[in-house]
Every structure is written in C-alpha cells, then in structure tokens.
Motif scaffolding. Structure first.
Motif, PDB file in Angstrom:
ATOM      1  N   CYS A 146       0.715  -1.237  -0.139  1.00  0.00           N
ATOM      2  CA  CYS A 146      -0.079  -0.202  -0.024  1.00  0.00           C
ATOM      3  C   CYS A 146       0.858   1.019  -0.204  1.00  0.00           C
ATOM      4  O   CYS A 146       2.094   1.224   0.260  1.00  0.00           O
ATOM      5  N   VAL A 147       0.235   2.382  -0.259  1.00  0.00           N
ATOM      6  CA  VAL A 147       0.739   3.631  -0.010  1.00  0.00           C
ATOM      7  C   VAL A 147       0.330   3.939   1.384  1.00  0.00           C
ATOM      8  O   VAL A 147      -0.535   3.747   1.772  1.00  0.00           O
ATOM      9  N   LEU A 148       1.509   4.231   2.126  1.00  0.00           N
ATOM     10  CA  LEU A 148       1.330   4.654   3.591  1.00  0.00           C
ATOM     11  C   LEU A 148       1.486   6.068   3.828  1.00  0.00           C
ATOM     12  O   LEU A 148       2.657   6.655   3.398  1.00  0.00           O
ATOM     13  N   GLU A 149       0.924   6.808   4.520  1.00  0.00           N
ATOM     14  CA  GLU A 149       1.002   8.365   4.850  1.00  0.00           C
ATOM     15  C   GLU A 149       0.936   8.227   6.351  1.00  0.00           C
ATOM     16  O   GLU A 149      -0.020   7.897   6.937  1.00  0.00           O
ATOM     17  N   GLU A 150       2.153   8.580   6.936  1.00  0.00           N
ATOM     18  CA  GLU A 150       2.460   8.552   8.368  1.00  0.00           C
ATOM     19  C   GLU A 150       2.654   9.932   8.555  1.00  0.00           C
ATOM     20  O   GLU A 150       3.649  10.660   8.468  1.00  0.00           O
ATOM     21  N   PHE A 151       1.963  10.349   9.760  1.00  0.00           N
ATOM     22  CA  PHE A 151       1.919  11.654  10.449  1.00  0.00           C
ATOM     23  C   PHE A 151       3.188  11.531  11.330  1.00  0.00           C
ATOM     24  O   PHE A 151       3.211  10.682  12.355  1.00  0.00           O
ATOM     25  N   THR A 152       4.282  12.501  11.487  1.00  0.00           N
ATOM     26  CA  THR A 152       5.360  12.565  12.304  1.00  0.00           C
ATOM     27  C   THR A 152       5.062  13.560  13.405  1.00  0.00           C
ATOM     28  O   THR A 152       6.116  13.647  14.243  1.00  0.00           O
ATOM     29  N   GLY A 153       4.143  14.361  13.091  1.00  0.00           N
ATOM     30  CA  GLY A 153       3.960  15.619  14.405  1.00  0.00           C
ATOM     31  C   GLY A 153       2.408  16.179  14.160  1.00  0.00           C
ATOM     32  O   GLY A 153       1.541  15.367  13.629  1.00  0.00           O
ATOM     33  N   GLU A 154       2.071  17.163  15.039  1.00  0.00           N
ATOM     34  CA  GLU A 154       0.912  17.530  14.951  1.00  0.00           C
ATOM     35  C   GLU A 154       0.341  18.422  13.758  1.00  0.00           C
ATOM     36  O   GLU A 154      -0.765  18.688  13.663  1.00  0.00           O
TER      37      GLU A 154
END
Length: 665
Positions: A146-154
C-alpha cells in the motif's frame, strides 16, 4: 398543458430530497474473480462509502455492511480504499480502509461464521495517524502492499509517504515495526506500486513540493530483491518525467515494457516505455487527453488487456472509452450511449468494466466485452427517478474571453414539460465554477442542475482557463493568475449569455465549491456582474491558506496558482476575498462543513464576521461532521433549499415548497 409562469417559480417533481438520495456515484471498480465490485455512496447512511459486489445473475449485494466505511484519507482526497482476491475455497479475501480510524482491515465476507473484519495495521496517536491507500494484495507472500501516509507531528505538513508491506496475519495490528517499508521517503508523494509480470521490478509515480502532480512527476522503477524479512525495493531510478512533465499513471505490459500516460507532447498521451533506458514511443499521438489530474492515488485511465490491447479513457473535453491497438495505433471507441467515463477501469480477460454516464443517465457501472464489442450497464444501473421530460437539455458552447481566448462551457437552459416563461422575459442564470481548480465539469445528468432548470433557472458550467481536458496549455492559463482568469472567464460567459438574450442580465448568480468557492467569492469582490452568489467551503485568504492553513497535498498549490509567497506577498493579500470584503455588494450564501481539513471553517467564519453589519443580505450555514464535500442527505437537502431560496429572494420570485432562508445584513 403547458402553462406560462415566471422563471424561477415553476413547480417540479425534482425536490432536494430526491437530489440528495441520488448524490454520489460508483467509484473504484474492481474485478474479483468473475464478480464486479465497487464503492457506492450512501447519503442516507451518514455519507457512508459502501462496498458493493455484483453476484452471479446480476444481483447487487452489500459486501461491507454498516457501519464499515470504505474510504481513505490519504492526501485527504483519498484513493483506492480496497482490494480483493478470489480463493479456491471460502470466498474472496478483502482488505479495505475504514474511514473512522483509517486502519487497514482484512475481511472474509463469505465466512459462514460471520467473523467481523480484523485490523491489519495499528493506530497512531501522532497527528493524523497512519493512513493507507491503493492496496495491492499478495496472498502468496502473505502481504498487502500500500501507500502509507504517516504523520510524524501535529502539524498538517508533518507527514511522510512511502510504499509499505503489511502482513495479512494481523501481526502489525498493534506493532508499527511489523510494517515493512519497501521504498524510501525521498519523495513527498507516491502512488501504489505496479509489479512487473516476472515479479522482479516495481514501478510507481512520485513527485515533490512545490509541484502538483499535473505540473511534474517522475516514473520510478526499482528492483524487487529478497531480504531476511521479505522483499524490498532496490536501486530505484527515474525513467520518465520531471519538473515540467506529468506522468499520471503507469502499468506493466505483458512483454515487460511499461505503459505510461505522460503530457510531454502537451497532451496526456499513452506511451510505451523501455524500463531499462527510459526510451518512449507515443502509441496514439493525438491532441486528446488519455489521462487527467491525479487527485487520488489509484485512479486508472487505462488498463492493459490480455492479448496486448489497451482499454483507454480518452478525449478532448468529454472522456470516452476506447480500445487501443498499441502496435498499429488504431483506436476503436466502445458503442453505447455513455459519453463520459471516469478513471476507474478494471479488466479481466476480455471484460472491461468502468463507470460511465451521459446527459440523460447518471453514472453507472458498465461492462464491455472486447470480443463482441457489446457494452451494457451491469451495476448501479440508472433508473429515471422522474419523467425524463424534466431533465435539462444541455448545450456544448465555446465563448470568447478576454484577449480572444476560447472559454468552454456547458449551458443548461430552463426546461420543463409543464411550464414556459413569459415571452418578454429572459430567465435567470446561475454560473457555476467547478472545484480543483485543475479539474473539469463533466457533461452528465446531474439532478442538482435539474433541480434548478426544472424550476425555470438556467445553469452554465464554465470550464474556465485552468480546466483539464483541453491540453496542458489550456490548464496553464491559470498559472499565477488564479482569481483573474477564472473570474474573467466566468464573467465572459455570463455577459455573453445576457448579451444574446439567453439570460437576464439583472438576474445572474455565481456559484462554486472549494476552488469554485474561491472563484465565486473573488467574483463578488471584483465584478458587478452578479446579483448574488453561493460560496461553498471556499478558500478566502490566500496567505493563511499558504501558511499551514490547509493539508499537505495542496500546501504548495498556490506556488503555481498565484506565485511564490515570499516573492509576491502583496498578490496574496490583494487577491484574497477576505481582504476585500468591503467590496461585496451582492447578496450571498456561505456554506461550510465544520470538519473540513482542506478549507477549514476559520476562513468562512472570518469572512462572515467581516460582512456583519455592512448592509449586504447574506447567510452563513455550517454543518457539523461534514468535511470537504457534503455527503449526508440532511446536509445536501438543507444546502440546496437554502441556495434556491437565496436566488428566489434575490430575483424577486416565490419558489414554491422551499423554506425561506433568513438573510441578515
């Protein structure tokens, strides 16, 4: 018997509830064995996206019951949210993204025990969490890619995107480390991978800020190599594309070459690409588009077929389905009444399925048998909710804008089998600006348009400069001129309709949502063409929008639409409707979802505050739980009736069966 009545007062069987019940269209079609599956909108179920399957015999069945909601939030506009494969026993295996938590789930819909979907990916408390899109199922290796979209901060820009492998055994459901990243994160945006026929290479599309995917992308190819914990991608390299070339889609042909839609010629044409050298050949050179703007990962404008042929969605303006012989360049269009096809193709053997519509039919799932050339609607079949006599009869028009430039438009005159307007009276018209702005308005049956035309109010959809479907030069007319070209082109159509007597010059309205909401608001502060306007979840303050005021995907969009903020800050201020609110003299309706991450409500609230006490009739309506694009039936009804009431009050008529909208000054 046809009665004569003032325009805007005609009674119609097309009410707001009927329009709302037919909102949405089939999307993300796929083949699961012999079955056709797709995502279906459910306005009456809180806007849920249901997964539907076509069972043997043509019976439609819900494959994913409520409250499950198959919808991804990758790049906020989402992408392909599901994949499934048939199995020798036990029915298909399905993976899907659930909108509420954005986790990836596995499900066996034919499980006699009726087990619930089981999570495959973990939750994340950081920012927007973990999001997934464009899954590729690999059951033999026990994974889904899959495409993974990962947030690393707010913050909305604290995010990274990679291609990742998720184990199907659920071992990553509570363990982020069990998710294996296949690509690195050198690029800000990626699409899902496409695996070569021999399984030794993967291809995908990537791009970076400040470019949007229609500005410039890169086609990447990497080796798929084994490792201790599974395969990974190695030696990724760019074989096509660049800052000024947009590759919109890539697929592998059976012979191990690549098929890619690129606009290197000024039009998105289909090319065969050597994955080793990057050398490419245009398979059907035409001044037509064989692809479009990549707003969502997983869109498919073309798909290779067994035997070497390619199914393609193509056209200049309208998009139709054709079968291309890449050896000869011969292109044969599918027969049938459908004049507009979405980038949602799937195929198995000689069967091609997609989503198509026409000016007399809404979007439905259509299947083409390439052996016989026969096409037929197989799912979400259009049925007339009312007598077809109430449908509008659109005209394809080309107008002349400033500097003699062409402006394309679809014009829908008032139309009813029961009423006609007074001979001495010209009808009111609503000028509609589509969203995007890098997008277009399709010429298809839209009950929302019919809601107005069947009541005696004409509608004109303007494909202003910047729209897609007419080549790169046409869409780049808007470069650094957003708020100018779009406003001028809409006004040119409105003025031309008034000049020729088609529309009443004193009863013109402007309407738009998202980027179209910007155009509507910009029109109200910079022209005197319109008597009123409807502004829906708009951009109103360019500087705030550019400074963390929107999501990551469009956070640099203004770089091309307006110019670099650091270089032209005055342009951002001077063009913003919020900075020119004192110039609004026409009545308006402002509609806003309170859960909108793309055009947050703060801008609409500030605009409404700026207009308070200025003596301009207006209304500001907000909707809890609605994001960017209204989905709930009750919201759609309220918004549509409020819009009609605004026009009736402004145009000096009484709209029957519509609650009055309270306008304040």
């Amino acid at each position: 018997m046809v009665s004569t009545a003032p325009y805007g007062t005609w009674r119609s069987p097309i009410d707001a509830a009927l329009v709302a019940s037919h909102d949405g269209k089939p999307d993300f079609v796929g083949m699961v064995g012999d079955e056709v599956w797709w995502v279906a909108a459910r306005p009456a179920e809180g806007g849920r996206a249901a997964l539907v399957r076509l069972r043997p015999g043509g019976r439609e069945a819900v494959a994913l019951p409520a409250p499950w909601n198959a919808r991804s939030r990758v790049m906020e506009y989402g992408g392909a949210p599901w994949a499934a494969v048939p199995r020798p026993a036990g029915g298909p295996l399905v993976v899907f993204v659930h909108f509420a938590d954005q986790r990836l789930y596995a499900w066996e819909p034919d499980d006699p025990a009726g087990a619930a979907p089981r999570p495959l990916t973990p939750r994340s408390a950081v920012g927007g969490g973990l999001r997934w899109a464009d899954p590729v199922l690999r059951p033999a290796s026990g994974e889904v890619w899959c495409v993974l979209e990962e947030f690393t901060g707010e913050g909305p820009r604290d995010v990274r995107r990679v291609i990742a492998a998720v184990p199907l055994d659920g071992s990553a459901a509570a363990d982020r480390s069990a998710v294996r990243e296949l690509s690195d994160d050198r690029h800000r945006f990626v699409t899902g991978p496409r695996l070569s026929p021999d399984g030794r290479h993967a291809a995908w599309v990537a791009w970076d800020h400040p470019r949007m995917p229609w500005d410039g992308t890169e086609l990447l190819v990497a080796r798929v190599v084994p490792g201790d914990e599974g395969v990974r991608f190695a030696d990724a390299r760019t074989v096509l594309g660049g800052p000024e070339e947009s590759v919109a889609q890539v697929e592998w042909a059976a012979d191990g070459t690549l098929l890619a839609a690129t606009d290197a010629s000024g039009w998105w044409n289909l090319h065969r690409v050597d994955p080793a050298t990057g050398g490419s050949v245009n398979l059907c050179p035409r001044e037509e588009e064989f692809a479009g703007p990549l707003w969502r990962v997983g869109q498919r404008w073309f798909i290779p077929l067994d035997g070497g042929l390619v199914a393609v969605v193509h056209g200049r303006g309208a998009q139709r389905l054709g079968i291309l012989d890449p050896e000869t360049g011969e292109l044969v269009d599918a027969a049938g009444p459908w004049t507009e096809w979405l980038p949602a193709l799937a195929a198995q053997g000689t069967r091609v399925v997609g989503v198509a519509a026409s000016p007399r039919t809404a979007y439905e799932v259509v299947e083409l048998d390439t052996r016989t050339g026969r096409a037929r609607a197989v799912g979400a079949r259009h049925t007339d909710a009312v007598d077809r006599a109430y449908y509008p009869e659109p005209l394809i028009r080309t107008f002349t804008g400033p500097d003699g430039r062409e402006v394309h438009a679809h014009v829908y005159p008032p139309h009813s089998p029961d009423f006609t307007g007074p001979a001495e009276e010209a009808p009111p018209y609503v000028i509609r600006a589509h969203g995007g702005p890098t997008a277009r308005s399709p010429l298809v049956l839209d009950l929302e348009i019919a809601y107005f035309t069947s009541r005696g109010i004409g509608v004109a959809e303007v494909l202003y400069g910047g729209s897609t479907g007419y080549g790169r030069a046409y869409r780049e007319r808007l470069r650094e001129r957003w708020g100018i070209v779009d406003v001028e082109d809409c006004a040119a159509v409105a003025e031309a309709l008034a000049e020729e007597g088609t529309a009443d010059r004193a009863r013109l309205a402007i309407r738009g949502g998202s980027a179209g909401g910007w155009t509507a608001a910009a029109s109200l502060v910079s022209t005197t063409t319109y008597a009123c306007g409807t502004v829906v979840y708009p951009v109103l303050d360019l500087t705030a929008w550019a400074n963390d005021g929107t999501h990551d995907f469009e956070s640099h969009y203004l770089h091309s639409l307006v110019g670099p903020l650091a270089e032209v800050p005055d342009r951002y201020r001077d063009r913003s409707p919020l900075a020119r609110a004192d110039r609004v003299s026409a009545a308006f309706l402002l509609l806003q979802g309170l859960a909108d991450p793309i055009c947050p409500p703060a801008q609409s609230e500030r605009f409404a505050e700026a207009m308070a006490g200025r003596g301009v009739p207006h209304a500001y309506l907000t909707f809890e739980g609605e994001g960017h694009g209204f989905r709930r039936a009750e919201t759609l009804v309220r918004a549509l009736e409020a819009e009609l009431s605004l026009y009736a009050q402004t145009f000096g008529v009484v709209a029957p069966d519509v609650p009055p909208l309270e306008l304040v000054k």
